[in-house]
Design a protein around this motif. Structure first.
Motif, PDB file in Angstrom:
ATOM      1  N   SER A 198      52.013  45.672  -7.960  1.00  0.00           N
ATOM      2  CA  SER A 198      52.788  45.662  -6.725  1.00  0.00           C
ATOM      3  C   SER A 198      54.266  45.712  -7.031  1.00  0.00           C
ATOM      4  O   SER A 198      54.731  45.135  -8.015  1.00  0.00           O
ATOM      5  CB  SER A 198      52.463  44.410  -5.907  1.00  0.00           C
ATOM      6  OG  SER A 198      53.333  44.309  -4.807  1.00  0.00           O
ATOM      7  N   VAL A 247      53.110  44.006   1.008  1.00  0.00           N
ATOM      8  CA  VAL A 247      53.974  45.180   0.906  1.00  0.00           C
ATOM      9  C   VAL A 247      53.978  45.962   2.214  1.00  0.00           C
ATOM     10  O   VAL A 247      55.041  46.357   2.727  1.00  0.00           O
ATOM     11  CB  VAL A 247      53.536  46.088  -0.254  1.00  0.00           C
ATOM     12  CG1 VAL A 247      54.263  47.432  -0.198  1.00  0.00           C
ATOM     13  CG2 VAL A 247      53.820  45.411  -1.589  1.00  0.00           C
ATOM     14  N   ASP A 248      52.806  46.201   2.782  1.00  0.00           N
ATOM     15  CA  ASP A 248      52.718  46.965   4.033  1.00  0.00           C
ATOM     16  C   ASP A 248      53.452  46.256   5.161  1.00  0.00           C
ATOM     17  O   ASP A 248      54.190  46.883   5.936  1.00  0.00           O
ATOM     18  CB  ASP A 248      51.252  47.179   4.422  1.00  0.00           C
ATOM     19  CG  ASP A 248      50.527  48.138   3.499  1.00  0.00           C
ATOM     20  OD1 ASP A 248      51.211  48.868   2.757  1.00  0.00           O
ATOM     21  OD2 ASP A 248      49.284  48.144   3.518  1.00  0.00           O
ATOM     22  N   SER A 277      57.303  46.304   4.493  1.00  0.00           N
ATOM     23  CA  SER A 277      57.830  47.669   4.627  1.00  0.00           C
ATOM     24  C   SER A 277      58.040  48.018   6.092  1.00  0.00           C
ATOM     25  O   SER A 277      59.093  48.547   6.476  1.00  0.00           O
ATOM     26  CB  SER A 277      56.876  48.673   3.978  1.00  0.00           C
ATOM     27  OG  SER A 277      56.784  48.455   2.588  1.00  0.00           O
ATOM     28  N   GLU A 278      57.050  47.718   6.921  1.00  0.00           N
ATOM     29  CA  GLU A 278      57.167  48.038   8.343  1.00  0.00           C
ATOM     30  C   GLU A 278      58.242  47.186   9.008  1.00  0.00           C
ATOM     31  O   GLU A 278      59.041  47.686   9.820  1.00  0.00           O
ATOM     32  CB  GLU A 278      55.822  47.815   9.031  1.00  0.00           C
ATOM     33  CG  GLU A 278      55.836  48.054  10.542  1.00  0.00           C
ATOM     34  CD  GLU A 278      56.321  49.438  10.926  1.00  0.00           C
ATOM     35  OE1 GLU A 278      56.933  49.563  12.011  1.00  0.00           O
ATOM     36  OE2 GLU A 278      56.096  50.394  10.155  1.00  0.00           O
ATOM     37  N   ARG A 310      61.658  48.510   8.089  1.00  0.00           N
ATOM     38  CA  ARG A 310      61.969  49.756   8.800  1.00  0.00           C
ATOM     39  C   ARG A 310      62.494  49.447  10.196  1.00  0.00           C
ATOM     40  O   ARG A 310      63.439  50.064  10.679  1.00  0.00           O
ATOM     41  CB  ARG A 310      60.729  50.644   8.877  1.00  0.00           C
ATOM     42  CG  ARG A 310      60.310  51.250   7.548  1.00  0.00           C
ATOM     43  CD  ARG A 310      59.161  52.228   7.706  1.00  0.00           C
ATOM     44  NE  ARG A 310      58.522  52.478   6.417  1.00  0.00           N
ATOM     45  CZ  ARG A 310      57.295  52.087   6.092  1.00  0.00           C
ATOM     46  NH1 ARG A 310      56.549  51.437   6.990  1.00  0.00           N
ATOM     47  NH2 ARG A 310      56.801  52.346   4.892  1.00  0.00           N
ATOM     48  N   ALA A 361      67.733  45.474   4.543  1.00  0.00           N
ATOM     49  CA  ALA A 361      67.263  46.793   4.962  1.00  0.00           C
ATOM     50  C   ALA A 361      68.376  47.828   4.944  1.00  0.00           C
ATOM     51  O   ALA A 361      68.143  49.000   4.625  1.00  0.00           O
ATOM     52  CB  ALA A 361      66.644  46.703   6.359  1.00  0.00           C
ATOM     53  N   ASP A 389      67.430  50.241  -0.995  1.00  0.00           N
ATOM     54  CA  ASP A 389      66.372  51.175  -0.627  1.00  0.00           C
ATOM     55  C   ASP A 389      65.109  50.375  -0.321  1.00  0.00           C
ATOM     56  O   ASP A 389      65.029  49.170  -0.594  1.00  0.00           O
ATOM     57  CB  ASP A 389      66.146  52.228  -1.716  1.00  0.00           C
ATOM     58  CG  ASP A 389      65.672  51.640  -3.038  1.00  0.00           C
ATOM     59  OD1 ASP A 389      64.958  50.619  -3.036  1.00  0.00           O
ATOM     60  OD2 ASP A 389      66.018  52.211  -4.082  1.00  0.00           O
ATOM     61  N   GLU A 390      64.109  51.016   0.247  1.00  0.00           N
ATOM     62  CA  GLU A 390      62.951  50.279   0.748  1.00  0.00           C
ATOM     63  C   GLU A 390      62.214  49.485  -0.330  1.00  0.00           C
ATOM     64  O   GLU A 390      61.922  48.288  -0.109  1.00  0.00           O
ATOM     65  CB  GLU A 390      61.981  51.222   1.457  1.00  0.00           C
ATOM     66  CG  GLU A 390      60.816  50.471   2.094  1.00  0.00           C
ATOM     67  CD  GLU A 390      59.959  51.356   2.978  1.00  0.00           C
ATOM     68  OE1 GLU A 390      58.759  51.493   2.682  1.00  0.00           O
ATOM     69  OE2 GLU A 390      60.492  51.910   3.966  1.00  0.00           O
ATOM     70  N   PRO A 391      61.894  50.059  -1.501  1.00  0.00           N
ATOM     71  CA  PRO A 391      61.203  49.245  -2.516  1.00  0.00           C
ATOM     72  C   PRO A 391      62.011  48.018  -2.946  1.00  0.00           C
ATOM     73  O   PRO A 391      61.460  46.926  -3.105  1.00  0.00           O
ATOM     74  CB  PRO A 391      61.006  50.224  -3.680  1.00  0.00           C
ATOM     75  CG  PRO A 391      60.997  51.569  -3.032  1.00  0.00           C
ATOM     76  CD  PRO A 391      61.997  51.471  -1.914  1.00  0.00           C
ATOM     77  N   VAL A 448      61.932  45.417  -0.085  1.00  0.00           N
ATOM     78  CA  VAL A 448      60.625  44.755   0.006  1.00  0.00           C
ATOM     79  C   VAL A 448      60.501  43.683  -1.070  1.00  0.00           C
ATOM     80  O   VAL A 448      60.072  42.552  -0.799  1.00  0.00           O
ATOM     81  CB  VAL A 448      59.483  45.789  -0.128  1.00  0.00           C
ATOM     82  CG1 VAL A 448      58.146  45.092  -0.358  1.00  0.00           C
ATOM     83  CG2 VAL A 448      59.408  46.654   1.125  1.00  0.00           C
TER      84      VAL A 448
END
Length: 420
Positions: free
Chosen positions: A100, A207-208, A211-212, A215, A230, A234-236, A239
């Protein structure tokens, strides 16, 4: 199992398992009795990215821990560490795997990665910024106690410490309160002993979810911590950072509340003084941090070249753990270190680590614990531990030392509104 594997102490490492997770101090006393030098160990339990029966070095003295915290040869990089975990494991054993991106956070990396990941958060966790949250934190403590008002007994961990500390971190980060039960379950899987399948499942769910949520934060106009992440990373990266803040941000505080109460129960004169004078709470919390150390062992480090620590040579490529709970009871640094004394404010403890990896949430953790005990003293004047010592179940983690439950009572006699 905790102990030497044979009579040859110079050859066989200490094997650390559930007895050590429940109470590490006997092991630390044994190491001090043998000179307090860095010691070879085997960590029996695998978790997250750590394989079972991982061979490592344990650094316990205050002086040596401080040395390693500041020596650049002892590094953190999750990518570089993964093959070293495998190399320091028994033949055929495999790490859980870096399955992960959650683990690629600032706690697991040195600069420049650490610097870039921590920078967006610095302003949100200063002492000044956290002080402004006191009223909100007090309200959340009252709400958690309102939920158990009128009970004869309640679970200090599951009914108060976790709901309260999760509510605080949700409010601080900007996580919807209605989601807290789900991510609490995932965090418990990831930070405790779990099968590889369960770990992968709950890490993927985390993670899911994050991530949402991130966003949504990126497109909104809020100024909470997750929104800052955020928009800055960047997204990774965002998270991974969000996960680190969520997990460490409530787990350690909840554990401190429970172990602090347990320590007070074992020190009746200290408890009596505290329950009769709430002005002693800040000093008592500081002593709980030193005496109980919610971070038992640090997260991993590895040494890039052979290094001598406390007169002991640690070979290049070794995995190293720092025993904060041992350093905080080092008699070379603290007078009468095993004694719990709420009027001795010893802020030089290492409960929050040190160096560049000092805990970013230390001011919030102190505030939460102070507010929690102030509320418990005021609303539960006869509070006592009900769970027998032999029935206490401890988390199977070398890092987060905490109880799974702790029955206490009697609960609050009235809700905050009725009391007023």
């Amino acid at each position: 199992m905790t102990g030497r594997n044979s009579e040859s102490e110079s050859v066989c490492p200490l094997s650390l398992g559930y007895d050590f997770y429940r109470d590490p101090q006997p092991v630390y006393r044994e190491i001090r009795g043998n000179g307090g030098k860095p010691t070879e160990i085997v960590l029996e339990t695998g978790m997250a990215y750590l394989p079972p029966n991982l061979k490592a070095w344990l650094v316990t003295s205050y002086e040596d821990v401080e040395f390693v915290l500041r020596d650049p040869r002892f590094r953190k990089s999750i990518n570089e560490a993964m093959p070293l975990f495998a190399a320091n494991s028994p033949a055929g054993a495999r790490a859980q795997g870096r399955s992960s991106l959650l683990y690629d956070n600032m706690a697991n990396n040195d600069p420049p990665t650490h610097t870039a990941l921590r920078k967006p958060l610095n302003g949100a966790f200063t002492s000044r910024a956290i002080t402004t949250k006191r009223r909100v934190v007090e309200e959340l403590a009252e709400a958690a106690l309102d939920a158990v008002a009128g009970t004869t007994d309640f679970d200090l961990v599951q009914d108060f410490a976790f709901p309260y500390s999760i509510s605080v971190i949700c409010d601080t980060l900007g996580v919807p309160a209605e989601d807290r039960r789900e991510f609490h379950s995932w965090v418990q899987t990831i930070t405790g002993e779990a099968t590889p399948e369960a770990l992968r499942r709950d890490a993927a769910k985390m993670v899911d979810y994050l991530s949402e949520l991130l966003r949504q934060k990126r497109s909104g106009g809020a100024e909470d911590v997750l929104s800052l992440l955020a928009r800055s990373l960047d997204e990774p990266q965002a998270v991974a950072q969000a996960y680190a803040l969520l997990a460490a941000g409530y787990e350690t505080t909840a554990n401190l509340i429970a172990t602090g109460m347990l320590t007070l129960e074992a020190s009746p004169e200290q408890k009596k003084r505290l329950w009769s004078d709430r002005s002693l709470v800040p000093g008592a919390v500081e002593e709980m941090l030193r005496h109980q150390s919610p971070f038992n062992l640090s997260l991993y480090r590895y040494v890039t070249e052979t290094a001598v620590v406390g007169g002991t040579e640690i070979p290049a490529g070794s995995i190293v753990f720092l025993a904060f709970a041992a350093a905080n009871r080092d008699e070379a640094r603290f007078v009468d270190p095993d004694t719990f004394a709420i009027d001795k404010v010893r802020r030089e403890h290492l409960a929050f680590g040190g160096g560049i990896h000092n805990c970013i949430g230390k001011h919030l953790a102190r505030l939460e614990a102070e507010v929690a005990f102030d509320a418990l003293i005021r609303r539960c004047p006869e509070l006592a531990v009900r769970t027998p010592a032999e029935s206490m179940r401890w988390k199977a983690s070398p890092t987060f030392r905490g109880l799974r439950s702790l029955l206490v009572g009697p609960g609050p006699a009235a809700t905050a509104e009725e009391e007023a």
